[in-house]
Structure formats: C-alpha cells, structure tokens
Write an enzyme that holds these catalytic residues in place. Structure first.
Site, PDB file in Angstrom:
ATOM      1  N   HIS A  56       1.070  -1.341   0.088  1.00 45.59           N
ATOM      2  CA  HIS A  56       0.008  -0.113   0.014  1.00 45.59           C
ATOM      3  C   HIS A  56       1.013   1.258   0.039  1.00 45.59           C
ATOM      4  O   HIS A  56       1.955   1.286   0.290  1.00 45.59           O
ATOM      5  CB  HIS A  56      -0.834   0.094   1.398  1.00 45.59           C
ATOM      6  CG  HIS A  56      -2.045  -1.062   1.028  1.00 45.59           C
ATOM      7  ND1 HIS A  56      -2.995  -0.933   2.108  1.00 45.59           N
ATOM      8  CD2 HIS A  56      -2.214  -2.343   0.271  1.00 45.59           C
ATOM      9  CE1 HIS A  56      -3.674  -1.829   1.876  1.00 45.59           C
ATOM     10  NE2 HIS A  56      -3.400  -2.750   0.802  1.00 45.59           N
ATOM     11  N   GLU A  58       1.047   4.068   1.792  1.00 43.88           N
ATOM     12  CA  GLU A  58       1.399   4.317   3.290  1.00 43.88           C
ATOM     13  C   GLU A  58       2.663   3.488   3.515  1.00 43.88           C
ATOM     14  O   GLU A  58       3.419   3.932   4.100  1.00 43.88           O
ATOM     15  CB  GLU A  58       0.271   4.049   4.074  1.00 43.88           C
ATOM     16  CG  GLU A  58      -0.792   4.952   3.986  1.00 43.88           C
ATOM     17  CD  GLU A  58      -2.024   4.014   3.293  1.00 43.88           C
ATOM     18  OE1 GLU A  58      -1.796   3.462   2.086  1.00 43.88           O
ATOM     19  OE2 GLU A  58      -3.099   4.357   3.566  1.00 43.88           O
ATOM     20  N   CYS A  86      -5.838   1.863   5.984  1.00 42.81           N
ATOM     21  CA  CYS A  86      -6.656   0.529   6.483  1.00 42.81           C
ATOM     22  C   CYS A  86      -5.945   0.145   7.756  1.00 42.81           C
ATOM     23  O   CYS A  86      -4.989   0.687   8.434  1.00 42.81           O
ATOM     24  CB  CYS A  86      -6.220  -0.367   5.288  1.00 42.81           C
ATOM     25  SG  CYS A  86      -4.890  -1.052   5.079  1.00 42.81           S
ATOM     26  N   CYS A  89      -2.012  -0.525   7.441  1.00 46.94           N
ATOM     27  CA  CYS A  89      -1.246   0.665   7.554  1.00 46.94           C
ATOM     28  C   CYS A  89      -1.451   1.488   8.684  1.00 46.94           C
ATOM     29  O   CYS A  89      -0.510   2.074   9.355  1.00 46.94           O
ATOM     30  CB  CYS A  89      -1.836   1.531   6.407  1.00 46.94           C
ATOM     31  SG  CYS A  89      -1.571   0.530   4.687  1.00 46.94           S
TER      32      CYS A  89
END
Length: 158
Positions: A56, A58, A86, A89
């Site tokens: 992801h 992040e 999420c 993260c």
C-alpha cells in the site's frame, strides 16, 4: 498549529502519486511523508505490480522514509494519504511513531482512522497520531470512482 494551506499543498503531492497508481493500473492511492516542511518520501499503491498485499502507498512511504531517515521512528513526521488508512497501514503508522496523519477521503468499509475503527488513537497503544480528514476529498473520490468504473466496464467488455 495546523496550516491548512500546507495540508492542501502536500495533499496535492499525494494526489500526484495516486494518479501514478491509476496510470499503473493500481488502486489510485498515493502518500507522502513530510518532515520540517519537506517531503522525505513519496509512494503509490503497488500491490499488483509487486504482487504484494502489503504494498500500500502508506507502507511503501513509511519504508522509504525510514530508510532515508535511517531510523524506524518517524517522530516529527506527517503522513498525507489520499484515502483513510486501512488497519494494516494504521498499525504500521502507529508503530513508526508518525505524529500526524492527514487523509483526503474516508473509507466507510475499512477505515482505521475513525470511520470504522480508530487504531491511530487507540487508548491502549503507546503512541497516538493527530488526525485530519477531508483535505481534497472530492479529488480523491473522483479518482477512485473513475478507476473502479473503468474496471467494471472492462469486465463487462470481456
């Protein structure tokens, strides 16, 4: 003190990263990490490209910043991301000691910065992040809606 002008500026940079994700056929989420008014990391979702569920925006930005900063603690840093983090993260953000998280768009299905749950400010954890949401949200929403509409249209055509 929160400087909304700076928030807008740095979110624009995160949106540029999200557009790179879109162009790479990735879910268009982008992130930047800022320290002392300077971007120290930039990333976009690369789950499909890297075949890695943890890739992801992040997570990639955190890894980049920690490497460049030569420390896993990102104290004094702010993370700008185009969609609410999420749970995975958010956990990494807390563990990295990020001071502030600024996101564009809430994630009502899986957001972990207050929409569904709030890992970033969980009282039992040893670190808490300041949270600011809604910065340039409509731009992020348009990008995500366009991406998923194209995906649905592509599936219908095949």
């Amino acid at each position: 003190m929160i400087d909304m002008h700076s928030d807008d500026h740095f979110m624009a940079e995160a949106l540029r990263q999200a557009r790179r994700a879109f162009a790479s056929d990735e879910v268009p989420v982008g992130a930047v990490i800022v320290r002392e008014g300077r971007i120290i990391a930039r990333a976009f979702n690369q789950v499909e490209l890297l075949k890695d569920a943890t890739a992801h925006a992040e997570m990639l930005a955190l890894t980049q910043a920690q490497s460049d900063f030569n420390d896993w603690r990102l104290t004094g840093c702010s993370l700008y991301v185009t969609k609410e983090p999420c749970p995975m993260c958010a956990g990494a953000i807390v563990q990295s000691r990020v001071e502030r998280v600024i996101y564009a768009l809430e994630d009502p299905k899986g957001g972990a910065a207050g929409s569904v749950m709030n890992i970033l400010q969980c009282p039992t954890l040893n670190h808490h992040c300041e949270i600011t949401g809604g910065i340039r949200g409509p731009e992020s929403q348009t990008l995500l809606k366009t991406f998923f509409a194209q995906k649905r249209a592509s599936k219908r055509d095949n």
